[in-house]
Design a protein around this motif. Structure first.
Motif, PDB file in Angstrom:
ATOM      1  N   ASP A 203      -8.893  84.782  16.251  1.00 35.66           N
ATOM      2  CA  ASP A 203     -10.182  84.464  16.877  1.00 35.66           C
ATOM      3  C   ASP A 203     -10.801  83.196  16.311  1.00 35.66           C
ATOM      4  O   ASP A 203     -11.722  82.637  16.925  1.00 35.66           O
ATOM      5  CB  ASP A 203     -11.169  85.620  16.678  1.00 35.66           C
ATOM      6  CG  ASP A 203     -10.755  86.872  17.421  1.00 35.66           C
ATOM      7  OD1 ASP A 203      -9.950  86.749  18.370  1.00 35.66           O
ATOM      8  OD2 ASP A 203     -11.214  87.964  17.057  1.00 35.66           O
TER       9      ASP A 203
ATOM     10  N   SER B  77     -12.984  89.257  14.084  1.00 36.08           N
ATOM     11  CA  SER B  77     -12.315  90.549  13.949  1.00 36.08           C
ATOM     12  C   SER B  77     -10.831  90.401  13.675  1.00 36.08           C
ATOM     13  O   SER B  77     -10.215  91.262  13.053  1.00 36.08           O
ATOM     14  CB  SER B  77     -12.509  91.392  15.214  1.00 36.08           C
ATOM     15  OG  SER B  77     -13.878  91.729  15.373  1.00 36.08           O
ATOM     16  N   ARG B  78     -10.244  89.320  14.194  1.00 36.61           N
ATOM     17  CA  ARG B  78      -8.836  89.053  13.933  1.00 36.61           C
ATOM     18  C   ARG B  78      -8.683  87.563  13.671  1.00 36.61           C
ATOM     19  O   ARG B  78      -9.454  86.737  14.142  1.00 36.61           O
ATOM     20  CB  ARG B  78      -7.931  89.544  15.055  1.00 36.61           C
ATOM     21  CG  ARG B  78      -8.118  88.890  16.386  1.00 36.61           C
ATOM     22  CD  ARG B  78      -7.154  89.491  17.414  1.00 36.61           C
ATOM     23  NE  ARG B  78      -7.478  90.874  17.741  1.00 36.61           N
ATOM     24  CZ  ARG B  78      -6.581  91.856  17.796  1.00 36.61           C
ATOM     25  NH1 ARG B  78      -5.307  91.610  17.522  1.00 36.61           N
ATOM     26  NH2 ARG B  78      -6.943  93.076  18.121  1.00 36.61           N
TER      27      ARG B  78
ATOM     28  N   GLN C 275     -12.419  89.870   3.735  1.00 39.92           N
ATOM     29  CA  GLN C 275     -12.671  91.091   4.483  1.00 39.92           C
ATOM     30  C   GLN C 275     -13.886  91.774   3.868  1.00 39.92           C
ATOM     31  O   GLN C 275     -13.902  92.054   2.654  1.00 39.92           O
ATOM     32  CB  GLN C 275     -11.473  92.035   4.481  1.00 39.92           C
ATOM     33  CG  GLN C 275     -11.748  93.303   5.293  1.00 39.92           C
ATOM     34  CD  GLN C 275     -10.516  94.159   5.517  1.00 39.92           C
ATOM     35  OE1 GLN C 275      -9.933  94.161   6.580  1.00 39.92           O
ATOM     36  NE2 GLN C 275     -10.127  94.920   4.498  1.00 39.92           N
TER      37      GLN C 275
ATOM     38  N   VAL D 244      -5.636  91.728  11.571  1.00 38.43           N
ATOM     39  CA  VAL D 244      -6.832  92.361  12.127  1.00 38.43           C
ATOM     40  C   VAL D 244      -7.621  93.025  11.004  1.00 38.43           C
ATOM     41  O   VAL D 244      -7.047  93.710  10.148  1.00 38.43           O
ATOM     42  CB  VAL D 244      -6.445  93.411  13.198  1.00 38.43           C
ATOM     43  CG1 VAL D 244      -7.696  94.028  13.815  1.00 38.43           C
ATOM     44  CG2 VAL D 244      -5.562  92.779  14.276  1.00 38.43           C
ATOM     45  N   ALA D 245      -8.932  92.823  11.030  1.00 36.60           N
ATOM     46  CA  ALA D 245      -9.782  93.473  10.033  1.00 36.60           C
ATOM     47  C   ALA D 245      -9.723  94.986  10.207  1.00 36.60           C
ATOM     48  O   ALA D 245      -9.636  95.498  11.332  1.00 36.60           O
ATOM     49  CB  ALA D 245     -11.215  92.980  10.167  1.00 36.60           C
TER      50      ALA D 245
ATOM     51  N   VAL E   8     -18.860  95.569   7.794  1.00 34.42           N
ATOM     52  CA  VAL E   8     -19.601  94.988   8.925  1.00 34.42           C
ATOM     53  C   VAL E   8     -21.041  94.665   8.531  1.00 34.42           C
ATOM     54  O   VAL E   8     -21.575  93.595   8.849  1.00 34.42           O
ATOM     55  CB  VAL E   8     -19.580  95.960  10.124  1.00 34.42           C
ATOM     56  CG1 VAL E   8     -20.515  95.464  11.223  1.00 34.42           C
ATOM     57  CG2 VAL E   8     -18.172  96.126  10.654  1.00 34.42           C
TER      58      VAL E   8
ATOM     59  N   HIS F 207     -14.883  96.926   9.112  1.00 28.71           N
ATOM     60  CA  HIS F 207     -14.899  95.650   8.412  1.00 28.71           C
ATOM     61  C   HIS F 207     -14.780  94.485   9.389  1.00 28.71           C
ATOM     62  O   HIS F 207     -14.390  94.653  10.548  1.00 28.71           O
ATOM     63  CB  HIS F 207     -13.750  95.576   7.401  1.00 28.71           C
ATOM     64  CG  HIS F 207     -13.879  96.522   6.256  1.00 28.71           C
ATOM     65  ND1 HIS F 207     -13.587  97.873   6.373  1.00 28.71           N
ATOM     66  CD2 HIS F 207     -14.275  96.326   4.966  1.00 28.71           C
ATOM     67  CE1 HIS F 207     -13.799  98.462   5.201  1.00 28.71           C
ATOM     68  NE2 HIS F 207     -14.208  97.559   4.343  1.00 28.71           N
ATOM     69  N   ARG F 208     -15.114  93.311   8.907  1.00 27.38           N
ATOM     70  CA  ARG F 208     -14.904  92.065   9.619  1.00 27.38           C
ATOM     71  C   ARG F 208     -14.280  91.052   8.670  1.00 27.38           C
ATOM     72  O   ARG F 208     -14.416  91.174   7.446  1.00 27.38           O
ATOM     73  CB  ARG F 208     -16.218  91.509  10.161  1.00 27.38           C
ATOM     74  CG  ARG F 208     -16.885  92.325  11.229  1.00 27.38           C
ATOM     75  CD  ARG F 208     -16.109  92.289  12.542  1.00 27.38           C
ATOM     76  NE  ARG F 208     -16.819  93.013  13.590  1.00 27.38           N
ATOM     77  CZ  ARG F 208     -16.682  94.308  13.838  1.00 27.38           C
ATOM     78  NH1 ARG F 208     -15.845  95.035  13.076  1.00 27.38           N
ATOM     79  NH2 ARG F 208     -17.355  94.892  14.801  1.00 27.38           N
TER      80      ARG F 208
END
Length: 586
Positions: A583, A579-580, A539, A358-359, A542, A363-364
């Motif tokens: 996904d 985001s993870r 990473q 997960v970010a 955002v 962050h993304r």
């Protein structure tokens, strides 16, 4: 540059001068900011590496340009031996020396090493002996924790070692420049030199990945593991009980005497309930799930067993730090085709566990996946005009299917069969169709296959087999297999060679792309957190996620323009902001 543990760092310059400093990290930061040099070191990981203890720079990033003598040596020579003695000998045209004997626990050299050193008279502070070889044990004597001499003496000795690095680099550059450049690109930097620079930068990236780790949400990871295998077992008795619990659903369907961890035993047990299979691979079993309820139970057991034995609660406690980062040892290239590899499950994380990647807050992730990279690379390295035309579409297998007159799944089988040397079953028929339609590509693969077979039989090729980017593929004579069938061993080595020329070239393109992305992320505040074969996971904050997407696309275009100059092959990447990790589309 050569770092001396506990003392500082010695720098040798192209003009013959040298300097010593107490703080390697500060030197990297200050000199990088002032003049942006190309740093030269024996190995980013080995003795004398200034990267071993971390560094400071803008965004805590390592150097932009470097030359890693060990990495370049592997390109030129192949194989695994890349210590300073072997690297130096190769640059001087000398035989590979014996490995230096390590000091005993009391810090004293063994007797034979002492005799060897007494026979080699001359300036004992000089790293090179009278035979032209790097002196046995000289690196350990200078850089080891128990090395003698004050800081000034040790730095002066290290500076002599750093000067040798510049000499070795010049010899490697000369050797690389003499390799044939397969691209139709006169006036450009030779491709082998580009490979050397990218491989050196990839070694720095590997150290960063090793240091920084992959973000993992521990509560999610714990919950996922618990859902699959239950809570952490307590002691040996608890582990044995958990194992019996995992086994029970399958054993209820089969004989209780079957050993589920022995494929032969499982195969025999399946035959006893009417399921006769040549092997018990998951893909084969999955196709038979309607034949008997035990198949689904067996597949579920395998998933749980893998998590329990490799990615369970103990793995989480061992490899995920208090900061929520999964860390393992990274290797800039393996010993065969040159792909990046990693330990601690970083390159083999089960799909079920990706939900835990997960970010971090604010962050993304930017996930970038090269599309159908190996067939596109095959089009470049072989120069096949028909396959090149197919790369113009996003889905390369669609035009291949149309040309072969088959459906898309069969076309994909045909392409993979060509690269992996599969010749039986449906793959064999598809390969015959490939040979008629994409003859240039198949001839390229066949030549590599023949070189591998010849080497296995003891007939070394006239020139070393190399990837498109110049990496030497290690080929050697092989003994017969357990049945005494040398022909079978030779065929296997031929398949290795035909695959290595494609996988190796794909690895070179991927790493050149990755290190270009690495630099593009610096002003965006982002980092690469995972390199997985043909996939990058970044990473980024955002607010810069979309800019990182655009930068990653640009980096691929720029890399392909250099790497595949003169080719009309099109490379594509599927890039998404998530985001993870789970996904991302499969």
């Amino acid at each position: 540059m050569v770092a001396v543990p506990g003392v500082g760092v010695a720098l040798a310059f192209g003009d013959g001068g040298w300097a010593g400093h107490a703080d390697p990290a500060a030197v990297l930061t200050d000199v990088e900011a002032a003049i942006g040099p190309r740093w030269v070191w024996w190995s980013a990981r080995g003795a004398g590496s200034p990267l071993a203890g971390g560094w400071r720079q803008s965004a805590d990033r390592g150097p932009a340009l470097s030359w890693d003598l060990a990495a370049v040596h592997r390109i030129l020579r192949g194989g695994h031996r890349d210590d300073p003695g072997a690297v130096w000998a190769a640059t001087r045209g000398l035989p590979v020396p014996p490995l230096p004997r390590r000091a005993r626990g009391d810090g004293q050299l063994d007797l034979l090493a002492m005799v060897e050193q007494q026979d080699d008279v001359g300036d004992v502070d000089d790293p090179v002996g009278l035979d032209g070889q790097l002196r046995l044990g000289w690196v350990d004597e200078t850089l080891g924790a128990t090395a003698a001499g004050g800081p000034g003496v040790r730095l002066a000795r290290a500076a002599r070692f750093a000067r040798l690095a510049l000499v070795a680099m010049a010899a490697q550059e000369q050797a690389l420049s003499t390799l044939p450049d397969p691209r139709a690109s006169p006036g450009r930097l030779p491709l082998a030199l580009l490979t050397a620079r990218a491989e050196s930068a990839a070694e720095v990236l590997a150290r960063e990945l090793e240091r920084d780790g992959l973000p993992v949400d521990r509560p999610t990871a714990t919950a996922t593991i618990t859902e699959i295998i239950g809570p952490p077992p307590v002691g040996d008795a608890g582990e044995a009980a958990a194992r019996r619990t995992r086994d029970a659903p399958v054993l209820r369907q089969l004989s209780s005497s079957v050993d589920l961890r022995n494929p032969a035993s499982v195969r025999a047990a399946l035959a006893a309930v009417g399921i006769d299979v040549p092997d018990t691979r998951s893909g084969r079993l999955r196709a038979l799930s309607a034949a008997h309820p035990v198949i689904d139970e067996l597949l579920a057991w395998r998933k749980a067993e893998r998590i329990a034995t490799t990615y369970g609660h103990r793995w989480l406690a061992t490899h995920v730090g208090a900061d929520g980062r999964l860390r393992g040892r990274w290797h800039g290239s393996d010993g065969a085709a040159g792909r990046m590899t990693a330990d601690a499950g970083l390159h083999n994380l089960p799909a079920e566990m990706r939900v835990a990647v997960v970010a971090e807050p604010g962050h993304r992730f930017v996930r970038a996946d090269l599309g159908q990279i190996e067939p596109r690379v095959l089009a470049v390295v072989s120069g096949d005009p028909e396959l090149t035309r197919a790369t113009r579409q996003d889905d390369l297998y669609a035009p291949v299917a149309a040309r072969l007159g088959v459906d898309r799944p069969t076309a994909k089988v045909a392409v993979l069969a060509a690269m992996y040397g599969q010749t039986t079953g449906a793959a064999g028929q598809a390969l015959r169709q490939m040979r008629e339609t994409y003859g240039v590509a198949l001839a390229y693969l066949d030549a590599a296959d023949a070189a591998g077979r010849s080497a296995a039989l003891g007939a070394a090729p006239a020139t070393p087999l190399r990837t498109f980017g110049g990496r030497r593929i290690p080929l050697r004579a092989l003994p017969a297999d357990a049945d005494g069938d040398i022909g079978r061993a030779a065929a296997a080595y031929g398949r290795f060679a035909r695959n290595a020329v494609v996988q190796g070239a794909a690895a070179e393109l991927f790493k050149a792309w990755a290190v270009t992305v690495r630099q593009a992320l610096i002003p965006l505040g982002g980092t690469i957190v995972l390199c997985l074969h043909d996939e990058l996971l970044l990473q980024v904050p955002v607010q810069t996620a979309e800019a990182a997407v655009a930068a990653t696309h640009r980096a691929l275009d720029a890399t392909a323009a250099h790497w595949a100059a003169g080719s009309a092959v099109r490379f594509v990447a599927d890039i998404a902001v998530i985001s993870r990790w789970s996904d991302a589309k499969p």
